[in-house]
Scaffold this active site. Structure first.
Site, PDB file in Angstrom:
ATOM      1  CG  ASN A  87     -35.229  -9.379 -19.279  1.00 32.80           C
ATOM      2  OD1 ASN A  87     -34.088  -9.503 -18.859  1.00 32.80           O
ATOM      3  ND2 ASN A  87     -35.604  -8.393 -20.066  1.00 32.80           N
ATOM      4  CG  HIS A 117     -49.170 -23.811  -0.159  1.00 33.19           C
ATOM      5  ND1 HIS A 117     -48.535 -25.010  -0.309  1.00 33.19           N
ATOM      6  CD2 HIS A 117     -48.354 -22.881  -0.713  1.00 33.19           C
ATOM      7  CE1 HIS A 117     -47.368 -24.824  -0.909  1.00 33.19           C
ATOM      8  NE2 HIS A 117     -47.244 -23.536  -1.175  1.00 33.19           N
ATOM      9  CB  ALA A 162     -44.717  -3.300 -14.316  1.00 36.96           C
ATOM     10  NE  ARG A 182     -60.284  -3.869  -9.762  1.00 35.77           N
ATOM     11  CZ  ARG A 182     -60.863  -4.831  -9.055  1.00 35.77           C
ATOM     12  NH1 ARG A 182     -61.435  -5.820  -9.680  1.00 35.77           N
ATOM     13  NH2 ARG A 182     -60.872  -4.826  -7.750  1.00 35.77           N
ATOM     14  NE  ARG A 185     -55.635   0.818 -25.211  1.00 37.67           N
ATOM     15  CZ  ARG A 185     -55.046   1.545 -26.142  1.00 37.67           C
ATOM     16  NH1 ARG A 185     -54.131   2.424 -25.822  1.00 37.67           N
ATOM     17  NH2 ARG A 185     -55.369   1.407 -27.407  1.00 37.67           N
TER      18      ARG A 185
END
Length: 200
Positions: A87, A117, A162, A182, A185
């Protein structure tokens, strides 16, 4: 080290630590010029878009759709194994290879960053860069504004929420979210939307 040897490291799957000023700039600049042109191509001119993507990407598939606003460090280090939809405003810092699997959905403003870096300010100022490949499996959906960092392998069927920041490998068929990302599920058959709820 010769320019050819440097490019072997840049395009290889081991990653590297090196002085970015020694990477052959003409090849990099040519790719950036092509990306600039791609981002200014009419949305209806899919033929020209495909011609440009063939020149920009390391491995191209005609089922890849990339919305305008795409940014690459190199382009030639990005490889698609099948169909994908990217997108608006996706950034791929492909200082090492980025492998994107089949049937992947990448939402707006996602960043895939092989580049990093040094923590030491003096080495940063000298142009030292660390780079590691990114490998994304098949059937992956990456949510808007997520960031995937170098050295990460994303398994098949993964959903990345997101805004997530992915620093470590993700096992197949899981949902991850957060900063750092993390596991939320596993993806199981009950995640499927019931047929009677699909309106058209």
């Amino acid at each position: 080290m010769t320019p050819s040897e440097i490019m072997q490291l840049v395009t290889g799957m081991k990653g590297y630590i090196g002085d970015v000023t020694k990477i052959p700039f003409d090849r990099v600049q040519h790719g950036r010029d092509l990306v600039w042109e791609y981002n200014r191509t009419r949305p209806s001119d899919t033929r020209r878009q495909q011609e440009l993507l063939r020149q920009i990407l390391g491995t191209y598939n005609e089922k890849v759709i990339i919305q305008p606003g795409i940014a690459f460090d190199y382009g030639f280090n990005t490889h698609f194994r099948g169909s994908a939809f990217l997108n608006f405003g996706v950034t791929i810092l492909d200082t090492s290879p980025v492998i994107i699997g089949d049937h992947c959905f990448i939402a707006p403003q996602v960043t895939l960053s092989c580049a990093s870096h040094p923590i030491d300010a003096e080495q940063r100022a000298e142009g030292i860069e660390l780079s590691q490949p990114i490998n994304i499996g098949d059937d992956v959906w990456i949510g808007a504004n997520a960031t995937i960092c170098g050295g990460v392998h994303v398994g098949d069927g993964v959903v990345i929420g997101a805004g997530a920041v992915v620093l470590h490998d993700i096992p197949s068929h899981t949902v991850v979210a957060g900063v750092p990302a993390r596991k939320i599920r596993d993806i199981t058959p009950d995640a499927r939307i019931p047929e009677q709820n699909i309106e058209f």
